[in-house]
Design an enzyme around this catalytic site. Structure first.
Site, mmCIF file in Angstrom:
data_model
loop_
_atom_site.group_PDB
_atom_site.id
_atom_site.type_symbol
_atom_site.label_atom_id
_atom_site.label_comp_id
_atom_site.label_asym_id
_atom_site.label_seq_id
_atom_site.Cartn_x
_atom_site.Cartn_y
_atom_site.Cartn_z
ATOM 1 N N THR A 103 13.300 -85.514 -18.665
ATOM 2 C CA THR A 103 12.510 -85.423 -19.894
ATOM 3 C C THR A 103 11.947 -84.014 -19.967
ATOM 4 O O THR A 103 11.113 -83.634 -19.137
ATOM 5 C CB THR A 103 11.344 -86.427 -19.876
ATOM 6 N N LYS B 93 12.769 -89.241 -27.009
ATOM 7 C CA LYS B 93 12.085 -89.562 -25.749
ATOM 8 C C LYS B 93 10.590 -89.219 -25.807
ATOM 9 O O LYS B 93 9.740 -89.989 -25.341
ATOM 10 C CB LYS B 93 12.772 -88.802 -24.604
ATOM 11 N N LYS C 184 2.706 -84.411 -18.596
ATOM 12 C CA LYS C 184 3.719 -83.466 -19.113
ATOM 13 C C LYS C 184 4.316 -83.987 -20.418
ATOM 14 O O LYS C 184 4.451 -83.250 -21.396
ATOM 15 C CB LYS C 184 4.831 -83.309 -18.064
HETATM 16 P P1 NAD Z 1 10.685 -87.148 -9.101
HETATM 17 O O1 NAD Z 1 9.664 -86.090 -8.906
HETATM 18 O O2 NAD Z 1 10.609 -88.410 -8.319
HETATM 19 O O3 NAD Z 1 12.165 -86.535 -8.862
HETATM 20 C C1 NAD Z 1 12.515 -85.227 -9.221
HETATM 21 C C2 NAD Z 1 13.330 -84.690 -8.052
HETATM 22 O O4 NAD Z 1 13.805 -83.402 -8.400
HETATM 23 C C3 NAD Z 1 12.516 -84.543 -6.764
HETATM 24 O O5 NAD Z 1 13.096 -85.334 -5.726
HETATM 25 C C4 NAD Z 1 12.575 -83.058 -6.466
HETATM 26 O O6 NAD Z 1 12.634 -82.762 -5.083
HETATM 27 C C5 NAD Z 1 13.841 -82.657 -7.186
HETATM 28 N N1 NAD Z 1 13.933 -81.244 -7.464
HETATM 29 C C6 NAD Z 1 13.012 -80.438 -8.033
HETATM 30 N N2 NAD Z 1 13.500 -79.180 -8.140
HETATM 31 C C7 NAD Z 1 14.757 -79.200 -7.623
HETATM 32 C C8 NAD Z 1 15.753 -78.231 -7.445
HETATM 33 N N3 NAD Z 1 15.581 -76.951 -7.816
HETATM 34 N N4 NAD Z 1 16.928 -78.603 -6.880
HETATM 35 C C9 NAD Z 1 17.127 -79.881 -6.482
HETATM 36 N N5 NAD Z 1 16.203 -80.863 -6.639
HETATM 37 C C10 NAD Z 1 15.033 -80.523 -7.192
HETATM 38 O O7 NAD Z 1 10.692 -87.435 -10.666
HETATM 39 P P2 NAD Z 1 11.311 -88.721 -11.410
HETATM 40 O O8 NAD Z 1 10.239 -89.726 -11.569
HETATM 41 O O9 NAD Z 1 12.617 -89.070 -10.794
HETATM 42 O O10 NAD Z 1 11.531 -88.072 -12.854
HETATM 43 C C11 NAD Z 1 12.597 -87.182 -13.139
HETATM 44 C C12 NAD Z 1 12.612 -86.948 -14.643
HETATM 45 O O11 NAD Z 1 12.789 -88.211 -15.301
HETATM 46 C C13 NAD Z 1 11.312 -86.349 -15.183
HETATM 47 O O12 NAD Z 1 11.614 -85.448 -16.221
HETATM 48 C C14 NAD Z 1 10.568 -87.569 -15.700
HETATM 49 O O13 NAD Z 1 9.661 -87.223 -16.737
HETATM 50 C C15 NAD Z 1 11.715 -88.422 -16.195
HETATM 51 N N6 NAD Z 1 11.456 -89.881 -16.226
HETATM 52 C C16 NAD Z 1 10.820 -90.517 -15.187
HETATM 53 C C17 NAD Z 1 10.624 -91.895 -15.268
HETATM 54 C C18 NAD Z 1 9.927 -92.662 -14.154
HETATM 55 O O14 NAD Z 1 9.547 -93.827 -14.370
HETATM 56 N N7 NAD Z 1 9.754 -92.092 -12.964
HETATM 57 C C19 NAD Z 1 11.078 -92.614 -16.372
HETATM 58 C C20 NAD Z 1 11.758 -91.938 -17.378
HETATM 59 C C21 NAD Z 1 11.939 -90.572 -17.289
#
Ligand code: NAD
EC number: 1.1.1.31
Length: 295
Positions: A96, A171, A246
């Protein structure tokens, strides 16, 4: 069977990558977090040691990263997806992120002749694990058609919402509603507490009444009412408050740019900004701590 590179194996990306493996694909995953890597490996993801390594053999690349800055760095920056993918590789960004970053990614990849979609998701960790996410997809009809089979391996509801950035537009409207509803649910529990009402009674009534919401039933901020809720686990994040903040910021910024005043969502944005500052690693349902005050 397709070879995919998957970058970002966190709360959402980990189970999404696992579902691509379960669908019979070869998935090479990369993440900076050791914990995320361990869980993905257990699910059958082949662990890569760099972005270049993850995308080297890929026909399709999926990114699931925190913010637009992360996506721009990983997809367009030094040693990036763009620098290492083969011609013809489809790129799906499911993070997102802000509409401008999404459009910048579309433009750079399209210049290189690569098909690309912004395909953010809704449904949270439970639906990511179940493979029943909703995908909101922006991009050309051709790129959407190419992405569809992979999205179907991870989701149940796949909607083409328009051109580049249109997935992100859908979204942020959805998550703005989630953030405002989440805040209002927390306010209801705090008010009920002050009025001497039992939290279980409130939950049982509201969840079958006009005040019901997805936020209440999936992110109930009061412990002991919804099995498996973050509230029962010291607010360990399913969806981090920092990410909710965010998303509200993304929506409010888009609204400002569009000249729309959103007073209720604006208050939720302020509440979540304060929570993110204090305890952004906690779950979004910890907003009740912001409303009630911390012990
Ligand atoms: P999260 O923080 O659990 O996962 C993100 C991952 O990205 C982390 O494991 C981090 O180490 C990795 N990362 C960051 N920089 C990196 C890089 N340069 N190279 C490789 N890996 C890297 O976050 P999430 O909850 O999985 O969310 C991910 C996205 O999905 C976000 O944009 C969030 O807004 C969206 N989202 C989350 C949910 C939810 O319920 N958690 C639901 C819908 C959408």
């Amino acid at each position: 069977m397709t070879t995919l590179g998957f970058i970002g194996l966190g709360n959402m990306g980990g189970p999404m990558a696992a579902n691509l493996v379960a669908a019979g694909h070869d998935v090479y995953g990369f993440d900076l977090s050791a914990d995320a890597v361990v869980a993905a490996r257990e699910a059958g993801v082949a662990i890569a040691h760099s972005v270049a390594d993850a995308v080297a053999k890929a026909e399709v690349v999926v990114t699931m990263l925190p913010t637009g800055r992360h996506v721009q760095n990983v997809v367009l920056g030094d040693d990036s997806v763009l620098a290492h993918v083969a011609d013809g590789t489809l790129v799906i960004d499911s993070s997102t992120i802000d509409i401008q970053s999404a459009r910048a990614v579309h433009a750079a990849l399209t210049d290189r002749g690569l098909p690309v979609v912004d395909a953010p998701v809704s449904g949270g960790v439970a639906k990511a694990k179940a493979g029943t996410l909703t995908f909101m997809v922006g991009g050309t009809p051709d790129a959407f058609a190419q992405a569809r089979p992979y999205l179907e391996a991870m989701g149940a509801n796949i909607v083409h919402t328009g051109a580049a950035g249109a997935g992100q537009a859908a979204k942020i409207c959805n998550n703005m509603l989630f953030g405002t509803t989440m805040t209002a649910v927390a306010e209801a529990f705090v008010l009920a507490e002050r009025l001497g009402l039992d939290a279980r009674s409130l939950y049982d009534i509201v969840s079958t009444s006009s005040g019901d919401s997805w936020a209440l039933r999936n992110f109930c901020p009061w412990p002991g009412l919804v099995e498996g809720s973050a509230a029962d686990n010291d607010y360990r994040a399913n969806f981090a408050a920092a990410l909710m903040s965010k998303d509200l910021r993304l929506a409010l910024t888009a609204a400002e740019e569009a000249g729309v005043d959103l007073p209720v969502s604006g208050r939720a944005d302020a509440v979540f900004a304060a929570l993110a500052q204090a305890e952004g690693h906690l779950d979004a349902s910890a907003v009740i701590r912001e409303i009630r005050g911390r012990d």
